[in-house]
Design an enzyme around this catalytic site. Structure first.
Site, short mmCIF file in Angstrom:
data_model
loop_
_atom_site.label_atom_id
_atom_site.label_comp_id
_atom_site.label_asym_id
_atom_site.label_seq_id
_atom_site.Cartn_x
_atom_site.Cartn_y
_atom_site.Cartn_z
N LEU B 100 0.83 -1.20 0.00
CA LEU B 100 0.00 0.00 0.00
C LEU B 100 0.87 1.25 0.00
CD1 LEU B 100 -2.22 -1.59 2.71
CD2 LEU B 100 -2.94 -1.21 0.35
N PRO B 101 0.31 2.37 -0.49
CA PRO B 101 1.17 3.55 -0.71
C PRO B 101 1.46 4.43 0.50
CG PRO B 101 -1.00 3.90 -1.67
CD PRO B 101 -1.00 2.50 -1.14
N ASN B 105 -3.27 4.45 4.16
CA ASN B 105 -3.87 3.29 3.53
C ASN B 105 -3.65 2.03 4.34
OD1 ASN B 105 -2.74 5.08 0.89
ND2 ASN B 105 -4.87 4.46 0.88
N THR B 131 5.94 0.63 2.38
CA THR B 131 6.96 1.39 3.10
C THR B 131 6.25 2.45 3.92
OG1 THR B 131 8.64 1.01 1.43
CG2 THR B 131 8.97 2.90 2.87
N LYS B 206 14.98 -0.16 5.75
CA LYS B 206 14.73 0.45 4.46
C LYS B 206 14.90 1.97 4.50
CE LYS B 206 11.96 1.20 0.52
NZ LYS B 206 10.79 0.93 -0.30
N LYS B 281 9.11 10.90 -0.32
CA LYS B 281 8.24 10.22 0.65
C LYS B 281 9.07 9.44 1.68
CE LYS B 281 5.55 6.14 1.33
NZ LYS B 281 5.31 4.78 0.82
#
Lengths: 333, 333, 333, 333
Positions: B100-101, B105, B131, B206, B281
């Site tokens: 999911l973005p 979400n 992420t 990450k 982001k």
């Protein structure tokens, strides 16, 4: 920059003919063949000392000068000739290497009242291994050219250890025809001699490398510190970075986090290595070059400021990887 | 952060007994053996689509859901079952992968009014490859645990190409006993599945990697740009950096300067690759994590701002190495 | 941000009718007329304590709660009623003021298991003077609206001294019709009550002001320090700045250089005033708001980092003007 | 910096006796009394032109020189004497004002081969109103002193409009006994003439002010932009900042947001005012001074970078308050 203009202001080298240049090349050729003739060496400090010794080891008679007479004593004992001024060195040798700590010192040694150019011989090869502003290198080259001499910039990477072991890297800027002549001497002191382009590009290559190094070192310290605070094991995080796109020399060869690697300054309380104050100096040079060329260096200038602050907080003599230690301290009441 | 507190505010999981946890492990074991049973997949966008297809290729029946019905159509054609909500997916599958973005979400899909946790079966394995903020991952894990399910964070590195080719890297955080069960599924979609530690550490790894990546990419762009303006040839400068301490993935594998390397976005007008808006982001997530843990990230936060500005200047869909192009523009009158 | 989504995720306030809103306004009107009825006060710390006392002085019976019982004792002695939870305060008073240190505490106090909203009466007026994320304020307002109550954010500027003297400034966000009702109470504690717009804008005004304050304070410290090192007398430099375009509150009212002004923290070893750790907190809120709205704040985020580093170097309890002291330290060997 | 060393390298002013200095003071006194004698003016650009005209208006015969002959024509028409070089000006006038765009030009005009110092008379008063590196001012002062002349730095604040109106502010550095003599001339061109201290401090005051100005302008733009995106009305936000601790010249006198104030560049599409490229130049000078004195200027150097980037994005000729416009642009796809 300013130096360039002052020099230019009082000079008229633009009128110089090609003839002089051609002439100096011819003379250099005969000079280059006469190997094992004396080589001048000016600046016998932490780096210059072992570099000059390596020249001696390779059979070159060294004509030595340092502003501190005691720095020359060791060379006197080795049989080298010690002189009273840079001008005297230039009087006795037509190949000279200089290793000096700042723009100011380089300018003094080359164009000062007892500087090299006061007595330099036509056709001499002048190699400056100092790390200085490339604009100053260019100015000195022009002044040298006016006297019929050839100036090349050849800053080094690698520290005192590499200087002793003779495996420095030299980044060389200057007239390409002279590169072989310079390389003959530089290979006595370094294992890697790279031609970078016209005069000043040796300096440019060095300061660009060191600016990127500082940025990636601080970045590595920030990323490792953040990861640790988010619960990651430092060794595991380093491993992940090193197999991913975050990989860099600072993460895989010189990791700043104690316990991640052996044989690096972070494993030894940040002793040895490349001092924070030296990194701050190189970042200052990068900053000045960027300002003069109107080049944006957002991270480069912030890295400069970080190392500047560290110098004032007791880190100046620690290796520059100590930025991890600087950042990991936590709030205290 | 705020999410954690809201969730905590209305909950009482601290009273939960060890028993529940032990129970869920036992159930998971039986579930893990039942391979080739259905796997839920929620979020079939640019990344989720090829990832879910790779599960299908490996013989797993996929129960699909996406907020945009048209994204599911392709899977219907492939014979997958399409459902009306995340809750319905949880009703039909005890292993679910989500891609999911955003934080928003992920929260909606897990704890929303038709979220997974409304119908999740005890012992289910929930793997989130989005992420997102590691603090949100931790919250979702706690909520899942309350329902007897196991939540793991498993963000990926590698883009759409790697997703299609099935060679993503997964960085996995969560209960170690569940790692093998997760790995069984993740290896269908990736070539590298790394266990990072407790829940949230996959995200942490990450965002730390990507923060360092952004820093060294901008640093590489600044150093290359400065060197070029000082007269260095770009290819030569890249070569010098790559054999020196400035070396990094951005300089030696993904150089941002057109003409230096082939097969990278800089050789193709910065098309493809990892978009600036996505990098912005991830840097935002790093910034939030750093703020929450009071970790200084001087270069990391400036890198965030640089990519933020670039997004507003028309670079959002270009590869993040286009920072070189952004910086090299010169003053115009 | 995340909080907003969680709250939204489990809620359905979008279905709420205008009727409820209109109803609450009507009730508020009758409530507002009933002055000198009890006022709840939650959070009796450094700021809340003198604020609540000023309410008492103005004749308002106070219903008190603090998570630390000893903080309530003083109010018990003053005749105030002390309760066991925020919910109990809401049961006994239909006007409540909260003064809490963080997002987390505000969320707990409003929507926690014993939070205000568990027992809030329809038409109640809830005024939160905490400095928190405006997105959290908006979420709390929506939750309050679901219960028929009105939530306003009203953070303060001015420190403990202003709280004691009753001359705080309140920046108020929320439904405009309720502003007079809020102002009735706030004027007991402050001399300046400013209506900023819809809910959340009080927070927005505060964090924007404090971000600009931090930036101009660090800027003043840098400019003063640079000028002094270049040979200027500090008082003269301050005078020049203050009659020029560099003038700012930090230079003309709160100069950070010892010896330039009397009666400011820099004249008293940076004691008193507004602590560095509090400034770092507000800058963190600004950073999060900027990240969520994709607003570039280059200097704002660097100012955040500077105060973050200072907190780790022993400055957390000193006034934020101590950044001058932090910067003026010189390199030591 | 570099300039200082070059000059020093070829000089021996340390041997100069007090006598010379005393002598020059005596001569200056007699010169100062001889008012309405000719005044030299070198550099007749945007600023120099109206400044020199104001001298003419006050009855001073002007001896003019500019590197572009056409710039002198207007003065010829006014009856001023036009010369062929700075040296010729010095031959004809013992009070000279210079207004030049850069370090390079100032060095050329003073110590170049046709520079002022080639023909300067003993006791002459040389006033440089250029904005340049204070280290260069100090060097020029030393060179002038060697010739028995007095050099003062007197940079201005206020733009072309103030130059025309004769209400510039001059910040003057140099020997205090000469200040009155300088002031006699400067008051013809400015309404405010401030003595700052020894030579170079005029420059120092100016660059410190402008560095702080740039920082607070960018800070104001960031704070206003963030507040607007968080829902605040720009005029209201400006009002709140201006009555709070965020107040600064950039917020209350020169607000960068269109619609907040009248009569400022933001009300006129950022035309007029102080150009971004000029601000970038001054920030570059601040940066160099900070680097030379090892002074940390974290926000100052980032402000420099922001204006550097803006110059490359088409803002170079807009007023420096256009940073608001630069920052408010939003992400586009």
């Amino acid at each position: 920059m300013a130096a360039a203009l002052v020099l230019r202001g009082s000079a008229s080298w633009l009128r110089r003919q090609r003839r002089v240049c051609a002439g100096s090349v011819a003379m250099v050729s005969s000079r280059a063949m006469a190997s094992k003739t004396a080589v001048g060496f000016i600046g016998l400090g932490n780096m210059g000392n072992p570099m000059a010794k390596n020249l001696v080891k390779h059979g070159y008679p060294v004509i030595a000068y340092d502003v501190f007479p005691e720095a020359c004593k060791e060379f006197q004992d080795l049989g080298s000739q010690v002189t009273d001024s840079p001008a005297d060195v230039a009087d006795k040798a037509d190949r000279i290497i200089t290793m000096l700590p700042s723009n100011a010192n380089a300018i003094e040694v080359y164009v000062g009242s007892n500087g090299i150019l006061k007595k330099v011989k036509k056709g001499s090869l002048l190699i400056d291994s100092s790390t200085i502003d490339p604009a100053v290198s260019k100015d000195l080259a022009k002044e040298a050219e006016k006297m019929g001499a050839v100036f090349m910039d050849a800053p080094v990477s690698g520290g005192v250890g590499a200087a002793r072991a003779g495996n420095l890297t030299f980044m060389v800027g200057g007239v390409e025809q002279e590169f072989d002549a310079a390389k003959e001497l530089l290979t006595c002191m370094g294992s890697n001699v790279v031609y970078c382009g016209e005069v000043g590009t040796g300096q440019a290559a060095k300061i660009c490398n060191n600016m990127l190094l500082a940025i990636s070192m601080i970045g590595t310290a920030e990323a490792m510190n953040l990861g640790i605070r988010l619960g990651l094991d430092p060794k595991l995080l380093a491993k992940i970075l090193n197999m991913s796109s975050g990989r860099c020399w600072s993460s895989d060869t010189y990791n700043p986090v104690p316990g991640v690697m052996d044989g690096v300054p972070s494993a030894n309380n940040y002793q040895g290595g490349f001092g924070t104050t030296l990194m701050a100096k190189d970042l200052g040079l990068a900053q000045v070059s960027a300002t003069n060329t109107k080049t944006p260096v957002l991270l480069g200038s912030l890295a400069h400021q970080v190392y500047r602050v560290m110098c004032a907080k007791g880190y100046s003599q620690k290796d520059f990887s100590s930025v991890f230690q600087f950042l990991r301290e936590e709030e205290t009441l």
